[in-house]
Design a protein around this motif. Structure first.
Motif, PDB file in Angstrom:
ATOM      1  N   GLU A 276      44.829  71.454  74.695  1.00  0.00           N
ATOM      2  CA  GLU A 276      44.566  71.191  73.284  1.00  0.00           C
ATOM      3  C   GLU A 276      45.384  72.098  72.369  1.00  0.00           C
ATOM      4  O   GLU A 276      45.541  71.793  71.191  1.00  0.00           O
ATOM      5  N   GLY A 277      45.883  73.211  72.913  1.00  0.00           N
ATOM      6  CA  GLY A 277      46.655  74.134  72.095  1.00  0.00           C
ATOM      7  C   GLY A 277      46.000  75.487  71.890  1.00  0.00           C
ATOM      8  O   GLY A 277      46.504  76.305  71.111  1.00  0.00           O
ATOM      9  N   HIS A 278      44.895  75.733  72.588  1.00  0.00           N
ATOM     10  CA  HIS A 278      44.235  77.029  72.475  1.00  0.00           C
ATOM     11  C   HIS A 278      45.008  78.100  73.252  1.00  0.00           C
ATOM     12  O   HIS A 278      45.840  77.790  74.115  1.00  0.00           O
ATOM     13  N   ASN A 499      41.556  59.967  72.792  1.00  0.00           N
ATOM     14  CA  ASN A 499      41.935  61.350  72.436  1.00  0.00           C
ATOM     15  C   ASN A 499      43.450  61.495  72.492  1.00  0.00           C
ATOM     16  O   ASN A 499      43.996  62.175  73.361  1.00  0.00           O
ATOM     17  N   SER A 500      44.123  60.852  71.585  1.00  0.00           N
ATOM     18  CA  SER A 500      45.585  60.853  71.598  1.00  0.00           C
ATOM     19  C   SER A 500      46.196  61.988  70.790  1.00  0.00           C
ATOM     20  O   SER A 500      47.396  62.217  70.854  1.00  0.00           O
ATOM     21  N   LYS A 501      45.371  62.694  70.019  1.00  0.00           N
ATOM     22  CA  LYS A 501      45.871  63.765  69.173  1.00  0.00           C
ATOM     23  C   LYS A 501      45.177  65.083  69.508  1.00  0.00           C
ATOM     24  O   LYS A 501      44.002  65.109  69.862  1.00  0.00           O
ATOM     25  N   HIS A 507      47.018  73.668  64.591  1.00  0.00           N
ATOM     26  CA  HIS A 507      48.421  73.551  64.183  1.00  0.00           C
ATOM     27  C   HIS A 507      49.361  73.572  65.392  1.00  0.00           C
ATOM     28  O   HIS A 507      50.287  74.391  65.470  1.00  0.00           O
ATOM     29  N   PRO A 508      49.139  72.670  66.349  1.00  0.00           N
ATOM     30  CA  PRO A 508      49.989  72.663  67.550  1.00  0.00           C
ATOM     31  C   PRO A 508      51.405  72.194  67.221  1.00  0.00           C
ATOM     32  O   PRO A 508      51.615  71.410  66.291  1.00  0.00           O
ATOM     33  N   GLN A 509      52.364  72.676  68.010  1.00  0.00           N
ATOM     34  CA  GLN A 509      53.741  72.228  67.823  1.00  0.00           C
ATOM     35  C   GLN A 509      53.898  70.756  68.216  1.00  0.00           C
ATOM     36  O   GLN A 509      54.612  70.010  67.561  1.00  0.00           O
ATOM     37  N   ASP A 510      53.238  70.385  69.301  1.00  0.00           N
ATOM     38  CA  ASP A 510      53.251  68.987  69.753  1.00  0.00           C
ATOM     39  C   ASP A 510      51.827  68.473  69.592  1.00  0.00           C
ATOM     40  O   ASP A 510      50.938  68.823  70.371  1.00  0.00           O
ATOM     41  N   ASP A 511      51.592  67.637  68.566  1.00  0.00           N
ATOM     42  CA  ASP A 511      50.220  67.235  68.254  1.00  0.00           C
ATOM     43  C   ASP A 511      49.769  65.967  68.978  1.00  0.00           C
ATOM     44  O   ASP A 511      48.628  65.552  68.849  1.00  0.00           O
ATOM     45  N   THR A 512      50.639  65.345  69.737  1.00  0.00           N
ATOM     46  CA  THR A 512      50.256  64.124  70.444  1.00  0.00           C
ATOM     47  C   THR A 512      50.067  64.402  71.931  1.00  0.00           C
ATOM     48  O   THR A 512      50.744  65.239  72.521  1.00  0.00           O
ATOM     49  N   ARG A 513      49.117  63.674  72.536  1.00  0.00           N
ATOM     50  CA  ARG A 513      48.816  63.855  73.952  1.00  0.00           C
ATOM     51  C   ARG A 513      49.274  62.666  74.772  1.00  0.00           C
ATOM     52  O   ARG A 513      48.951  62.579  75.955  1.00  0.00           O
ATOM     53  N   LYS A 514      50.003  61.727  74.167  1.00  0.00           N
ATOM     54  CA  LYS A 514      50.471  60.560  74.916  1.00  0.00           C
ATOM     55  C   LYS A 514      51.968  60.434  74.755  1.00  0.00           C
ATOM     56  O   LYS A 514      52.519  60.791  73.713  1.00  0.00           O
TER      57      LYS A 514
END
Length: 514
Positions: A276-278, A499-501, A507-514
């Protein structure tokens, strides 16, 4: 002739010089370095004195001779792997003098020491740190460098399912007290080449190993830098309480009962938050990994919801939400309505006690809260075989007798028990303790000011949550600041394909998970 400078300019120049020189002096004072001497006996004399060789039974120094060269081997008994150490020494015993005449360190590393994890150490402070951390250290006469061989082993238990995060269906492995095991369990689930495990040491005396973990092309670099800076700013002699001490030193806010980080002992939960970016913080000697940053709603979710079908997960999540609300609001709300019967709904009138006791409702509730806290404390310190006996004593001998003699009304015991069930249903132990303190504060305000005291207490509680931040992340997000899409994922256990985002608040650099 030159005119003399005005004193104001002289003082300003001195001030600038101090600002520029002071950081350098601080670094020099903070990390004094003593080079490894070419005289082996001098090194042995210093290290034996400072490491306590012959004073501590487990701190050992072996003076050896291989190929005409004198060696000194330092290690801590119990950390070194005996079989590896013996094989290395047997191999070194076969060396000829000609093999160690020049470039001894280089030859040993490239051709003789058949072990993967080796390192050159150039100062005595690093030698001491290496020995105390577990690796073997070889010092060689005539050489100004030492060889550190990371052939250590720690006393460790096998990965087992955490008691606080059990699931009906799912993996049964959990983090342990050995950090290298924990990082391996995480990498097993996240085989991303961008996964970073950055190592630091904290504590002047304990030199505790800490790892900051994140996915480089996903995590917010400003967040990673902030966490690293906070770790570097920690100035303390040791971290015997591991991750809890780190949390207090990093976040402060000691008068705010709510946890600033989420702890987990499950590798799958840690992997989910990495994706998720944590940013995760592993502390050696602790089986709990710190997830940063977190919000209030991170603490109310559980892995069990994601191990079932989405509709079942929604049902479980809403039951948990209801239980958490009951653990905070039920008993003070009921007491407020009993003390102000005009506000009591007609369909709820049957909950009013039929008779008044010598002890008022307020003190009954306070004694019940204290008894509940003592019971929970006793359960922690009671051996497992006696746990059932403790429950029988609390339920039958204490609760029933207290009602019969008129110490408590039945309604007080009922609502306090429901609140206790809600407390036990809270996934995060730290959150459950914070909610207990909030409930206690609401009871006090209600007992003093009545129904309006309850309302004021609820408002103050919400203001506390809204004003709290964890590493500049609003604690009450996604309610404030409001984010509808994120709130839907909090309220409902949505299917995985939805849950595609990644969470925008990170504030992730890559906000998409697909």
């Amino acid at each position: 002739m030159f005119e003399p400078l005005h004193p104001r300019f002289i003082l300003a120049g001195i001030g600038r010089l101090k600002k520029e020189v002071r950081p350098v002096l601080d670094i020099v004072e903070a990390s004094p370095k003593r080079a490894v001497s070419a005289d082996l006996q001098q090194n042995i004399a210093i290290l034996n004195q400072e490491l306590g060789v012959k004073k501590s039974f487990d701190m050992l120094c072996r003076e050896l001779e291989y190929g005409g060269k004198k060696f000194a081997l330092y290690f801590v008994d119990g950390f070194a792997k005996d079989d590896i150490m013996n094989r290395i020494m047997e191999h070194l015993a076969l060396l000829d003098k000609e093999m160690l005449t020049s470039d001894t360190i280089k030859k040993l590393l490239e051709t003789q020491v058949g072990y993967l994890e080796v390192e050159i150490v150039e100062d005595l402070e690093a030698v001491k740190t290496a020995v105390l951390s577990g690796p073997l250290v070889f010092l060689i006469d005539g050489e100004t460098k030492a060889i550190s061989i990371d052939a250590r082993t720690y006393p460790a238990r096998g990965p087992a399912e955490p008691d606080l995060e059990r699931v009906v269906r799912g993996s049964r492995d959990g983090f342990v007290e050995t950090m290298i095991f924990n990082t391996s369990l995480t990498r097993r689930r996240v085989r991303d080449p961008g996964l970073r495990m950055e190592y630091v040491q904290v504590g002047k005396r304990s030199k505790t190993d800490i790892v900051v973990s994140y996915i480089e092309d996903v995590a917010n670099p400003d967040l990673v830098t902030l966490i690293k800076n906070k770790l570097q700013e920690i100035k303390i002699d040791g971290l015997p309480m591991a991750e809890k001490t780190v949390e207090e030193l990093m976040f402060g806010k000691n008068w705010n009962p709510y946890p600033m980080v989420r702890y987990t002992e499950r590798p799958d939960v840690a992997a989910v938050h990495l994706l998720e970016g944590h940013v995760l913080i592993y502390v050696d000697t602790s089986p709990s990994v710190m997830i940063t940053p977190t919000t209030f709603f991170h603490h109310v979710q559980h892995a069990e919801e994601f191990r079932q079908k989405p509709i079942s997960g929604v049902y479980v999540r809403w039951l948990r939400f209801l239980a958490i609300l009951c653990s905070i609001l039920l008993t003070p709300l009921w007491m407020a309505l009993v003390m102000n019967k005009s506000f009591m709904p007609s369909f709820f009138m049957f909950t009013i006690p039929e008779k008044s006791l010598a002890i008022t409702i307020f003190w009954q509730m306070m004694f019940a809260e204290i008894g509940l806290a003592l019971l929970r404390m006793a359960a922690i310190h009671t051996p497992n075989p006696l746990g059932s006996a403790l429950g029988l004593v609390a339920a039958l001998m204490v609760g029933q007798v207290a009602i019969e003699i008129g110490f408590f009304t039945r309604e007080v015991i009922l609502f306090t028990s429901i609140a206790a069930i809600g407390t036990f249903a809270t996934p995060s132990y730290e959150l459950s303790l914070a909610n207990q303190l909030v409930r206690l504060g609401l009871l006090v305000l209600t007992g003093i000011f009545g129904f309006y005291g309850f309302l004021v207490g609820v408002v103050l509680w919400l203001v506390l949550l809204v004003r709290t931040k964890s590493l500049d992340t609003p604690y009450f997000w996604p309610l404030l600041p409001f984010n509808w899409n994120a709130l839907v994922h909090v309220l409902f256990r949505s299917p995985v394909e939805w849950n595609s985002k990644r969470p925008k608040i990170l504030h992730p650099q890559d906000d998409t998970r697909k």
